[in-house]
Design a protein around this motif. Structure first.
Motif, PDB file in Angstrom:
ATOM      1  N   ASP A  92       0.816  -1.224   0.000  1.00  0.00           N
ATOM      2  CA  ASP A  92       0.000   0.000   0.000  1.00  0.00           C
ATOM      3  C   ASP A  92       0.846   1.269   0.000  1.00  0.00           C
ATOM      4  N   GLY A  93       2.169   1.128  -0.099  1.00  0.00           N
ATOM      5  CA  GLY A  93       3.055   2.291  -0.086  1.00  0.00           C
ATOM      6  C   GLY A  93       3.250   2.887   1.305  1.00  0.00           C
ATOM      7  N   LEU A  94       2.982   2.107   2.341  1.00  0.00           N
ATOM      8  CA  LEU A  94       3.109   2.569   3.724  1.00  0.00           C
ATOM      9  C   LEU A  94       4.165   1.731   4.433  1.00  0.00           C
ATOM     10  N   GLN A  95       4.384   2.049   5.706  1.00  0.00           N
ATOM     11  CA  GLN A  95       5.350   1.298   6.499  1.00  0.00           C
ATOM     12  C   GLN A  95       4.886   1.223   7.937  1.00  0.00           C
ATOM     13  N   ILE A  96       5.427   0.277   8.668  1.00  0.00           N
ATOM     14  CA  ILE A  96       5.162   0.224  10.104  1.00  0.00           C
ATOM     15  C   ILE A  96       5.900   1.394  10.744  1.00  0.00           C
ATOM     16  N   ILE A  97       5.156   2.191  11.519  1.00  0.00           N
ATOM     17  CA  ILE A  97       5.781   3.326  12.203  1.00  0.00           C
ATOM     18  C   ILE A  97       5.713   3.196  13.720  1.00  0.00           C
ATOM     19  N   GLY A  98       4.919   2.223  14.204  1.00  0.00           N
ATOM     20  CA  GLY A  98       4.822   2.103  15.649  1.00  0.00           C
ATOM     21  C   GLY A  98       4.070   0.874  16.105  1.00  0.00           C
ATOM     22  N   ILE A  99       4.091   0.722  17.409  1.00  0.00           N
ATOM     23  CA  ILE A  99       3.445  -0.383  18.107  1.00  0.00           C
ATOM     24  C   ILE A  99       2.597   0.244  19.216  1.00  0.00           C
ATOM     25  N   TYR A 100       1.469  -0.381  19.510  1.00  0.00           N
ATOM     26  CA  TYR A 100       0.700   0.067  20.670  1.00  0.00           C
ATOM     27  C   TYR A 100       0.380  -1.119  21.561  1.00  0.00           C
ATOM     28  N   HIS A 101       0.196  -0.837  22.825  1.00  0.00           N
ATOM     29  CA  HIS A 101      -0.274  -1.852  23.766  1.00  0.00           C
ATOM     30  C   HIS A 101      -0.884  -1.150  24.973  1.00  0.00           C
ATOM     31  N   SER A 102      -1.606  -1.928  25.758  1.00  0.00           N
ATOM     32  CA  SER A 102      -2.241  -1.361  26.945  1.00  0.00           C
ATOM     33  C   SER A 102      -1.497  -1.791  28.201  1.00  0.00           C
ATOM     34  N   HIS A 103      -1.693  -0.997  29.248  1.00  0.00           N
ATOM     35  CA  HIS A 103      -1.193  -1.316  30.580  1.00  0.00           C
ATOM     36  C   HIS A 103      -2.400  -1.416  31.502  1.00  0.00           C
ATOM     37  N   PRO A 104      -2.935  -2.624  31.692  1.00  0.00           N
ATOM     38  CA  PRO A 104      -4.072  -2.783  32.592  1.00  0.00           C
ATOM     39  C   PRO A 104      -3.701  -2.437  34.039  1.00  0.00           C
ATOM     40  N   ASP A 105      -4.463  -1.520  34.608  1.00  0.00           N
ATOM     41  CA  ASP A 105      -4.304  -1.120  36.007  1.00  0.00           C
ATOM     42  C   ASP A 105      -2.906  -0.596  36.332  1.00  0.00           C
ATOM     43  N   HIS A 106      -2.275   0.019  35.326  1.00  0.00           N
ATOM     44  CA  HIS A 106      -0.965   0.652  35.492  1.00  0.00           C
ATOM     45  C   HIS A 106      -0.910   1.915  34.633  1.00  0.00           C
ATOM     46  N   PRO A 107      -0.023   2.841  34.954  1.00  0.00           N
ATOM     47  CA  PRO A 107       0.086   4.070  34.168  1.00  0.00           C
ATOM     48  C   PRO A 107       0.622   3.814  32.755  1.00  0.00           C
ATOM     49  N   ALA A 108       0.457   4.776  31.900  1.00  0.00           N
ATOM     50  CA  ALA A 108       0.909   4.686  30.501  1.00  0.00           C
ATOM     51  C   ALA A 108       2.390   5.040  30.384  1.00  0.00           C
ATOM     52  N   LEU A 109       3.182   4.439  31.245  1.00  0.00           N
ATOM     53  CA  LEU A 109       4.631   4.645  31.266  1.00  0.00           C
ATOM     54  C   LEU A 109       5.307   3.353  30.836  1.00  0.00           C
ATOM     55  N   PRO A 110       6.341   3.433  29.997  1.00  0.00           N
ATOM     56  CA  PRO A 110       7.008   2.213  29.544  1.00  0.00           C
ATOM     57  C   PRO A 110       7.714   1.499  30.693  1.00  0.00           C
ATOM     58  N   SER A 111       7.608   0.186  30.673  1.00  0.00           N
ATOM     59  CA  SER A 111       8.335  -0.633  31.650  1.00  0.00           C
ATOM     60  C   SER A 111       9.761  -0.851  31.157  1.00  0.00           C
TER      61      SER A 111
END
Length: 156
Positions: A92-111
């Protein structure tokens, strides 16, 4: 250091719905689009199954080998899923630019595990969800010292 990640309100809703549907386990998926010097634009979101299982992380990355983890606090995107998305995106002329995931019952800070598994060319959206409701989304990217720096999310 970084440029903003552009998401639409509908895309944010899609991410939040995925997080709600998998709670109390982590959801995960892939962000596809294109990058310019001024922004990262998400065109498509691919929700994938959390393929995490004991032993999928190398021992030197697993941060707490004596405490078993589960899909409630870890995610893993199967290489076959990532490859298929990469192949489809290129067509499609695009590329992977990122990943997402959830943190259940935790802040949106990377581990520490998130950091050690991250690739510097991607951005990482983390959704904090508690009691089945998403209350925060934040985006991160590794800097030159392999530390996460926050990336602005621009919602249109």
């Amino acid at each position: 250091m970084s440029v903003p990640l552009h998401l639409t309100k509908d895309q944010i809703s899609q991410l939040e719905q995925h997080a709600r549907s998998t709670y109390p386990q982590e959801c995960c998926g892939v962000l596809v689009g294109h990058c310019t010097p001024a922004s990262w634009q998400v065109n498509q979101i691919y929700a994938v199954a959390n393929a995490w299982s004991t032993g999928c992380l190398p021992p030197d990355i697993e941060t707490q080998p004596k405490n078993p983890h589960s899909p409630a606090d870890r995610y893993w995107i199967a290489p076959a899923d990532l490859f298929q998305i990469m192949k489809s995106s290129r067509a499609d002329g695009l590329q992977i630019i990122g990943i997402y995931h959830s943190h259940p019952d935790h802040p949106a800070l990377p581990s520490e595990c998130d950091r050690r598994l991250a690739w510097p060319e991607y951005c990482y959206v983390i959704l904090a969800i508690s009691q089945g409701q998403v209350h925060e989304q934040r985006c991160w990217q590794l800097d030159a010292t392999q530390q996460f720096q926050e990336v602005t999310i621009a919602i249109s």
